[in-house]
Every structure is written in C-alpha cells, then in structure tokens.
Design an enzyme around this catalytic site. Structure first.
Site, PDB file in Angstrom:
ATOM      1  N   ASP A 141      30.345  21.623 -22.657  1.00 34.21           N
ATOM      2  CA  ASP A 141      30.262  22.564 -23.732  1.00 34.21           C
ATOM      3  C   ASP A 141      31.225  23.689 -23.035  1.00 34.21           C
ATOM      4  O   ASP A 141      31.627  23.160 -21.591  1.00 34.21           O
ATOM      5  CB  ASP A 141      29.536  24.094 -23.069  1.00 34.21           C
ATOM      6  CG  ASP A 141      29.774  25.136 -24.137  1.00 34.21           C
ATOM      7  OD1 ASP A 141      30.852  25.199 -24.888  1.00 34.21           O
ATOM      8  OD2 ASP A 141      29.005  26.252 -23.928  1.00 34.21           O
ATOM      9  N   ASP A 193      21.368  24.620 -29.587  1.00 35.31           N
ATOM     10  CA  ASP A 193      21.680  23.727 -28.784  1.00 35.31           C
ATOM     11  C   ASP A 193      20.266  23.240 -28.395  1.00 35.31           C
ATOM     12  O   ASP A 193      20.779  21.892 -28.383  1.00 35.31           O
ATOM     13  CB  ASP A 193      22.419  24.525 -28.025  1.00 35.31           C
ATOM     14  CG  ASP A 193      23.750  24.963 -27.358  1.00 35.31           C
ATOM     15  OD1 ASP A 193      24.185  23.989 -28.550  1.00 35.31           O
ATOM     16  OD2 ASP A 193      24.444  26.113 -26.677  1.00 35.31           O
ATOM     17  N   GLU A 224       0.616  -0.846   0.254  1.00 33.61           N
ATOM     18  CA  GLU A 224      -0.575   0.298  -0.406  1.00 33.61           C
ATOM     19  C   GLU A 224       0.814   1.440  -0.036  1.00 33.61           C
ATOM     20  O   GLU A 224       0.404   2.653  -0.458  1.00 33.61           O
ATOM     21  CB  GLU A 224      -1.076  -0.273   0.990  1.00 33.61           C
ATOM     22  CG  GLU A 224      -1.879  -1.089   1.086  1.00 33.61           C
ATOM     23  CD  GLU A 224      -1.368  -2.124   1.734  1.00 33.61           C
ATOM     24  OE1 GLU A 224      -2.884  -2.960   1.799  1.00 33.61           O
ATOM     25  OE2 GLU A 224      -0.520  -2.758   1.488  1.00 33.61           O
ATOM     26  N   ASN A 231       1.515  -3.284   7.094  1.00 32.32           N
ATOM     27  CA  ASN A 231       1.938  -2.401   6.404  1.00 32.32           C
ATOM     28  C   ASN A 231       1.878  -0.864   6.426  1.00 32.32           C
ATOM     29  O   ASN A 231       2.397  -0.248   5.116  1.00 32.32           O
ATOM     30  CB  ASN A 231       0.759  -2.953   4.107  1.00 32.32           C
ATOM     31  CG  ASN A 231       0.993  -4.321   4.731  1.00 32.32           C
ATOM     32  OD1 ASN A 231       1.936  -4.911   5.022  1.00 32.32           O
ATOM     33  ND2 ASN A 231      -0.118  -4.709   3.757  1.00 32.32           N
ATOM     34  N   THR A 288       5.467  -0.818   8.154  1.00 30.54           N
ATOM     35  CA  THR A 288       6.482  -0.837   7.863  1.00 30.54           C
ATOM     36  C   THR A 288       7.116  -0.465   6.638  1.00 30.54           C
ATOM     37  O   THR A 288       6.972   0.370   6.348  1.00 30.54           O
ATOM     38  CB  THR A 288       6.652  -2.167   7.512  1.00 30.54           C
ATOM     39  OG1 THR A 288       5.264  -2.653   6.853  1.00 30.54           O
ATOM     40  CG2 THR A 288       6.710  -3.162   8.842  1.00 30.54           C
ATOM     41  N   ASP A 289       5.657  -0.456   5.319  1.00 26.93           N
ATOM     42  CA  ASP A 289       6.129  -0.139   3.756  1.00 26.93           C
ATOM     43  C   ASP A 289       5.582   1.244   3.538  1.00 26.93           C
ATOM     44  O   ASP A 289       6.416   2.630   3.290  1.00 26.93           O
ATOM     45  CB  ASP A 289       4.229  -0.242   3.325  1.00 26.93           C
ATOM     46  CG  ASP A 289       4.628  -1.634   2.802  1.00 26.93           C
ATOM     47  OD1 ASP A 289       6.151  -1.973   3.329  1.00 26.93           O
ATOM     48  OD2 ASP A 289       4.227  -2.143   1.760  1.00 26.93           O
TER      49      ASP A 289
END
Length: 929
Positions: free
Chosen positions: A333, A679, A291, A769, A772-773
């Site tokens: 350059d 350029d 997630e 989740n 942790t995530d």
C-alpha cells in the site's frame, strides 16, 4: 444476567458505570481484581508433559534408546547409562527450548493484542483490550474485532459479522433497544445469540458503522470463553523447513539403521564376535543421528523472530520467518507504508480560490496549534473546510500546552488539523452541528456522508449560506470522480449554480492538476434537507452542491527509496497497490524508483480497456492499471500482464485479491500489505500477509503473518533479509552436521574391514555429536548475513537444503573427514600405539571445529570475515576445545570415556587434521569463485 433484556441505564447502574464518564480508575482496578484480565485461557496448547513426550518419541531419540537397550543387553552398563544420559539431556534441552519457544510465541501474540478506545474518568484513552473490565465504556468503529461481550449504548449504521459464534454469514444490523426473551418457548428462555441485536460479542467483527458500548463480560466469562475449549484445539503447525528437516532426520536414521545392519551381517559372515558386531552396529546408529538438529533449528527460528521484532517486524506465524526468505514480489500500500503519513493540505474551491496549509502531523499523531485563529475571507473555502471537518471521524485530543494528538485515520486527521489551523475546531463544530445520521465510507462508493442538525448552529460559521428553515445539512466527502456522479450544483461566488459540462471540465482539470503533483484529492459537497431520508443508503447521496477540493500530498519516506533499490537488487519486485488516483500513485512510485519514467519509452502492447494515457502519462500502457481496467481483464489477461505492472491505482479490495492470485499463478512468492477490513482476503491469500501495526485494523492484523510495528516498507525489506539469513544459516548447519556424520559413519563402516577393533565407542560418538551438532550448531545459527544476501535471487520454496551444489560439497567434506580420521587411526593402530582410539576421537573433534569455522560462509574466507565477527561461534569453538581437553586430561573423565592422555606432539597431529579440512574447504571456495 440476560443483558439484552434490560434497558441501557439499568445495565449501566448494574455495573456502577456512566455513559458520560465511564468507570473511575479506582473502580476499574476493583473490577480488574474481581474479574481478572480480559483474555481467554489457552487450553489448546501443549502441556509440559506433551512437549516432553514429543521429545522422547522423536525418531532419532527412539534410535538412541534402542542403542542403549542393545548396549544394556550386551552388559555394557557404562555405555547404556551414558547413552540414556545423553538422551535425557537432549530431551531436556529440547523440552526447555520448545517450552520457551511456545511461551515466546505467546508473548509475541500478546504484543499484537489490539488497542481499544475506552472512556475512564470522563476521558477517552487508548488501552490494550486485555485491560478492559466489566463496566468500561468503549468506542466501536469499522474494522474492530469486538474485544469483550458488550451491551450497545449507541449504534449508528452498526453492522457486526457474527459468524464466529452464530454461523450466520451475513453481518447483523444492531440497535440499542431492550429485547424480551423468546415468547415462543413458554419458559422465558433467552433469545439465541444471533437475535440479540443490542449485544456484541467477543471475537466478532464490526463491518460497518460505529457505536458506543458497555462491557458486560470479559475473558472466560464471555460467550466465546464458554466455547474456548472447542475453538482452541489447534494443532501445532510445522513450518515447511521443519518438515523437510524432520524428513531428513528420519531418512538419516533409516540409513544409519541400514548401515548398522549391513555391518552386523557382514561381520557375522566373517566370523567376528557377536558382542563386538552388536556394539559396532550400535555405534553406527549413534554416529549417523544428528541429535542436535531439532534444537538448533528451533533456536535459530526463535532467535530470528526476536531479531525481527527488534527491527519492528512482529512475527505472528512462525512459517513467515522462513517464507520471507523466498519472497519474489512485495505488494505494498502507499499511504503510511511508502510515504510519511503526514499531509500538506491545499484547499481549493470550485472557482479555484486556494489556500495552502501545512498540517504536518508527526507519526505519533501529535501537533502544535493555537486556538482562536481567524477564519478565512472566502466563505466557499470556509464551507469546504467545515464540511471536511464535520464529515470526519478523526478527533483532536487536547494534551495541554498547545499540543494536540490526532486519533483516527491519518487522512481525516489531516483535514481536522487543517481546519483547526484555520480556526475551525472539530470539537466546537460537533457541538454546533450535532451528527444525526451518517453513511460511512466504503470501498465501492469511495465516499462518506454525515447529516447534521441545524437547531443550534452559529450563523456566523456558515456565513453566506442561506439556511432559512432548513433543519439538516448533509456533508459528503470523497473522490472527485465519485462525487461528480451525484452533483447537481456547484457553490461559486456565494451561491448555488447548476452544474454543466463547462463546470465539470473545470473541476476535473483542477482535480488532475493537483493529482499530477502527486496529491490525493478529495472533494466536499453539501445538501440542505428538511428531513432525513428513510432509506439513507439510496436516498441520501444525491443532488449535492460541490463546494471545493482538498489536495493532500503525503511525501515519500526517505528510507524507502533505498529499500526499494535493495529489494530490486535482491531479485524482489516492489509493486504499489493503492486506492489513490493513478497520477498520484505514479508520481510517488516515480520518486521512489518503483517505476522509471517516462513510461512512454517502454510501452508494450496495450491492455484491453487501458486508458492511462488519458490521465496525462502518454502511452503508459501496462505500466499502470486502475481498478476499472482490471475489471475489463479476464483472469488470463491479468496474469499475462501482471509481471509488467508496477503500479495499481484506484483498486478495490477484490482487485487486490485478483492481483495476488495472478502473481501466484505466475510462480511468484507474494508478500502483501494491508490495513483495512477488506484487505483480509488478500492478506490470507498472499504467501506472507503483512498488516500495519499503527494504522491497521484488528481484522487485518488477525489475517496477517507479519505485523509492521512502524508501518514502514523498509521494515519489510529488512525482514526479508533476516529471513534469508536464517534460512542460509540453517542450510549451513545442516550441511555441516551431515558432513561430520558422514565422516563418523565411514570410520565405523570401514574400520572393521581393516581388521581393527571398534574405532569409537557409542559414548564417544555421542559426546562428539553433543559438542559439534549442539554447541557449534548454535554458534552457526547466529551467523551474520552474507554480503550478497540481498544481491541474489531468492531461493525457490521447492529447493531443498542440499540444492545449488551443496550435496556434492557435503559429501566430499564428509569423505575427507572420514578418510583423515581413519588414516590417522590406522597409522597409530598398526604401529601398536595405545592412543590410536583417542587420536581418532580427538582428530574428529578438531576437524569439526575447523569445519565449523570454514562453514561460516560459502564464498568468503574466514580470514576475510574475521574470526571474531561471529563471537558466539568463536566462543563455542573455544568451549568445544576446552571440553575435549578436559575429557582427555582429567583422569576421571578420561577413564569414563576410555581414552588416554595425548602428548603435545600427538595433540598437534590431531589438530593438523583439522587444519587440513579447513584448508581444503577454503581452497574449495577459491575454486568455486
């Protein structure tokens, strides 16, 4: 109003302006309040509702919504509400981040708004184009993007590319005379935009010449503003990395759905309860969805762009952040990027009398000088200096207290400064010799010519030059090789002498002698005329008398040599591409370590047409190529030698494009710097177009992905390091997240076959989740670069996030996490311990905390890095621990998550599983070494 139909003075009166003084500050403020800021209202961007809808319709969110619906059908109200709450939270977090990112990118773009030269209160100022108001008087120069709708007051060889509005590919020549409406319409209908030769419109480009113009419309009142809704419907572009991660998320979601379906079918075949199996399937689907992935990636990229900005690198296009990490070649350059952009000037006449002048101009263009210095004795040197100052568009702005500021091209600024130090002030010269016509510099001729009226000149200024009844004098400035083609005489000993081979040889030798010292050499010549040729493009530059030479050395930046060494150690090859003389380029390249002299020691097969040896570097071979030599090479021949060439000199813009194409065909990821109008094609073609923020034209900035705010090569290398770090951190987070999800899925997949009830509730999985995530992922996104970040070859753009052995490592870590959680839970379950589910829940949290700490580096131990070397991750780890403890020990939360308090012994055992994962990963690093 049809501004093109009225005279210039009428237009000025209409807006209470003056061509001599412009608006007053109070008038400008009034107009600002009346007309608003000079900017287009962005209607093509995503609305807040669109951003929110995108969050809610993402594949992973849809799976969570489906899981919530399934839980609701089972009558599990609490899990249904919890899942929907998490969905709402993630949607909200995603919305906030996307919204902020969109605003941040808009803010960065605002920083890239070009500056314009505007006349206010009788003085010329540089200001942001956004501050322009109707009535302002602005200067136009080659390379400017027109910042508003303008009525032209002065147009000198002015040509404007109007394809953005009219579709006409050819640039349009401009003038200032009033026009009538279309007589063929019979109704006074206004002329088409393309026929309004006395107007210039926002968004078009000055391709040649210069001018002075009155601002008549700004912002949404411009012609471009009228069609802004059509041209702003630009779809948001995903970066390659985001596409790969989006694909990864969808694949994981599909795998999760497949596993959930498999568990459901097998459970039903075993005779398990329908409700139990549906809840298990919902939990598995929740477990495998990462997630936090989209939010972490977006935040990491946005933070990376901000850090690059602090390093003076302005990201204009988000893909540049990740592409930078894959760069294999930096084509740079020379002037201002590799060098200091300040000049030491040597003035040399054709008879080789010389004066050394040090015109050291600071990078902000300021200098000290005192008026009233005496003139030099030699008239030839005086004439050279006067010609260099008059054939020149740079200006000296008096700031008081003997301080002056140069405005314009740095090379031209150096000539103006040198002239001032010799007593010739450009403002005085311009008054004595008013400019009547000019042929601007272009990259093909490599020279510039201005014509000056002699009606009111001071004879003492041009002492020794017999003017007689001549009405005009033309000065031409440019490279010696180009000037000799149009030279008929030389000025020596106070008189004009027919040029012959001896003089040519002598001048070429002086040119080469200065070039060997790494100097840029410009010659100056003059021509007396009674009238200005009707066709100046073909008839002006001929039969000139060459007077003298300027030798200018722009010393290398101190920090660039170290940056070149860092780039080489990172597997990145620096290449110099310059319009300067080959010897100048080679000398600077040698000093910076771009080439290693003597080139004769490593001379491979000569290139067809190679003549570099004639320039003094014997057997230079393919270590240096000039534009003329590139012209003689076929595309295949250029591709065959481009890997061996480190310096390209005397190149035109089309050669830059060929060089970039050849490098890309060889499989390189190319970063290309540029500052000029021409350029733009090479900047667009390169994988990373890098424009100069100080000296770059508006066109080059618009074509670029990255703008160097300090014009420094070292900044490119620093940005590459930042890009590599960002990509490394995203790879670490993805592997961390996927390994954790593998562990959770294994627990959910295998537990039913061991005869256990549902090991984790959907709510508990969502919580893990989220912690942790989400939180740990944010901490990992700001990890410091690895020690070898700039000592290894770049990642190929085709490499996935699981390349170089990452897939195997992710799988075994995930299996270890799953096995430990499953084993611990089984032990507690089969010994009839009521806290068995809480132990699985808590051990997974501990294992991912320790996994996150061990994932900070693929090679270095956490003990060597130091826990506090990433204080954000350390703080997030403590926060995750505190939140997990709150869930277990606060009764209301424990009841909600259906967990029980753990004893100190049980908590220690759960923590021990994290230590095991951490130890295994640290040992893995040792074994890989």
């Amino acid at each position: 109003m049809n501004w093109h139909t009225i005279e210039t003075q009428t237009a000025l009166n209409e807006l209470d302006s003056s061509s001599d003084a412009g608006l007053t500050s109070s008038q400008a403020e009034e107009h600002q309040n009346k007309y608003g800021a000079n900017e287009l209202i962005e209607r093509g961007g995503r609305t807040p509702l669109q951003i929110l809808w995108e969050q809610l319709t993402a594949t992973m969110v849809l799976i969570l919504i489906a899981a919530a619906v399934a839980a609701g059908l089972l009558g599990d109200t609490k899990n249904t509400i919890a899942i929907l709450a998490i969905v709402a939270l993630y949607a909200f977090l995603g919305f906030i981040q996307e919204y902020r990112a969109e605003k941040a990118i808009a803010a960065l773009k605002e920083m890239a708004v070009p500056n314009v030269r505007v006349l206010r209160d009788g003085k010329l100022h540089e200001t942001s184009a956004r501050e322009l108001v109707p009535g302002d008087i602005i200067q136009l120069e080659t390379g400017n993007v027109i910042p508003a709708d303008l009525r032209l007051l002065e147009a000198v060889n002015l040509r404007i590319q109007e394809a953005a509005l009219t579709g006409e590919s050819e640039a349009i020549g401009k003038h200032t005379a009033a026009l009538s409406n279309d007589p063929s319409s019979g109704s006074g209908q206004a002329l088409p935009l393309g026929d309004r030769r006395n107007m210039a419109y926002m968004g078009t480009i000055v391709t040649q010449g210069r001018g002075l113009a009155l601002v008549v419309a700004t912002g949404m009142n411009t012609e471009l503003g009228k069609i802004a809704d059509m041209i702003q419907q630009v779809k948001q572009e995903q970066t390659p990395l985001q596409r790969r991660l989006d694909s990864l998320g969808k694949n994981l979601a599909l795998i999760g759905v497949g596993i959930a379906a498999l568990i459901f079918i097998l459970g039903m075949l075993r005779g398990d309860e329908l409700r139990h199996m549906l809840l298990t399937a919902v939990s598995v689907a929740v477990a495998i969805v990462p997630e936090g992935l989209p939010a972490v990636v977006t935040i990491t990229l946005a933070l990376g762009a901000q850090r690059m900005l602090q390093r003076q690198a302005l990201i204009r296009k988000l893909p540049a952040v990740e592409t930078l990490g894959s760069v294999t070649v930096i084509c740079s350059d020379k002037t201002g990027t590799l060098t200091e952009n300040r000049m030491t000037v040597v003035v040399l006449d054709v008879a080789e009398h010389a004066i050394d002048l040090t015109g050291e101009v600071a990078r902000d263009g300021s200098l000290h000088a005192t008026r009233g210095l005496g003139s030099p004795v030699q008239s030839s040197l005086s004439l050279t200096m006067i010609g260099g100052a008059l054939c020149n568009d740079a200006k000296l702005v008096d700031e008081g207290d003997d301080r002056f500021h140069t405005m314009g091209d740095p090379t031209e600024g150096a000539l103006v400064v040198a002239a001032a130090k010799m007593g010739y002030w450009k403002s005085s010269l311009d008054s004595s010799f008013p400019r009547s016509a000019e042929l601007p510099f272009d990259s093909e001729r490599k020279r510039m010519t201005t014509v000056h009226h002699l009606a009111q000149y001071d004879p003492t200024v041009l002492s020794g030059l017999e003017i007689g009844d001549t009405r005009y004098i033309a000065f031409t400035k440019g490279g010696i090789d180009g000037l000799l083609d149009i030279t008929s005489h030389v000025w020596a000993d106070g008189k004009s002498i027919q040029i012959d081979e001896e003089w040519k040889t002598r001048i070429e030798a002086a040119n080469e002698r200065l070039a060997k010292k790494g100097m840029r050499v410009l010659g100056v010549g003059f021509r007396l005329m009674n009238s200005i040729p009707e066709i100046i493009q073909t008839d002006l530059e001929q039969n000139i008398t060459l007077v003298g030479l300027f030798g200018m050395i722009d010393p290398p930046r101190n920090e660039v040599r170290d940056a070149v060494a860092v780039a080489r150690s990172a597997g990145i090859r620096p290449i110099m591409i310059t319009g300067d003389h080959p010897l100048t380029a080679m000398e600077i390249a040698r000093q910076l370590g771009i080439v290693h002299a003597p080139a004769a020691l490593h001379a491979p097969t000569a290139v067809p047409g190679e003549e570099s040896a004639q320039h003094g570097y014997a057997a230079l071979s393919i270590k240096a190529l000039t534009g003329a030599e590139i012209e003689n090479l076929t595309p295949d021949e250029l591709k065959n030698v481009v890997d061996e060439v480190s310096v390209f000199a005397r190149v035109a813009p089309e050669h830059k494009l060929r060089i970039v194409q050849a490098l890309q065909e060889k499989g390189h990821v190319v970063a290309m710097t540029g500052d000029g109008v021409n350029d733009a094609p090479a900047l667009r073609k390169a994988d990373i177009g890098v424009a100069m923020g100080i000296t770059g034209t508006d066109v080059s900035k618009e074509a670029s992905d990255l703008v160097l705010l300090d014009d420094n090569f070292a900044t490119i290398v620093a940005a590459v390091k930042e890009g590599r770090t960002i990509y490394d951190n995203i790879r670490k987070f993805v592997r961390f997240s996927v390994a954790g999800n593998i562990g959770k899925v294994l627990v959910m997949l295998i537990a039913p076959f061991l005869g256990k009830p549902l090991p984790l509730l959907p709510l508990q999985l969502l919580w893990l989740n989220l912690l942790t995530d989400g939180l740990l992922g944010l901490g990992m996104g700001v990890e410091n670069p690895e020690k070898d970040t700039m000592q290894r070859k770049p990642y190929s753009p085709t490499e996935g996030v699981f390349s170089r052995g990452a897939a195997a490592q992710t799988i075994w870590v995930g299996v270890l996490i799953g096995a430990l959680a499953l084993g611990l839970g089984s032990w507690y379950y089969f010994t009839t311990r009521p806290e068995w589910q809480t132990m699985i829940f808590t051990s997974l949290a501990f294992m991912q905390i320790f996994q996150g700490l061990a994932s900070r580096s693929d090679k270095e131990s956490l003990f060597k890095l130091g826990v506090m070397s990433n204080p954000v991750l350390a703080g997030m780890a403590l926060l995750v621990f505190a939140l997990q403890m709150a869930v277990i020990y606060i009764p209301a939360l424990a009841n909600f998550f259906e967990v029980v308090p753990l004893s100190l012994c049980d908590l220690s055992i759960a923590a021990a599983t994290g230590v095991i994962v951490f130890t295994a990963m640290e040992v893995g690093k040792k074994l890989r070494k």
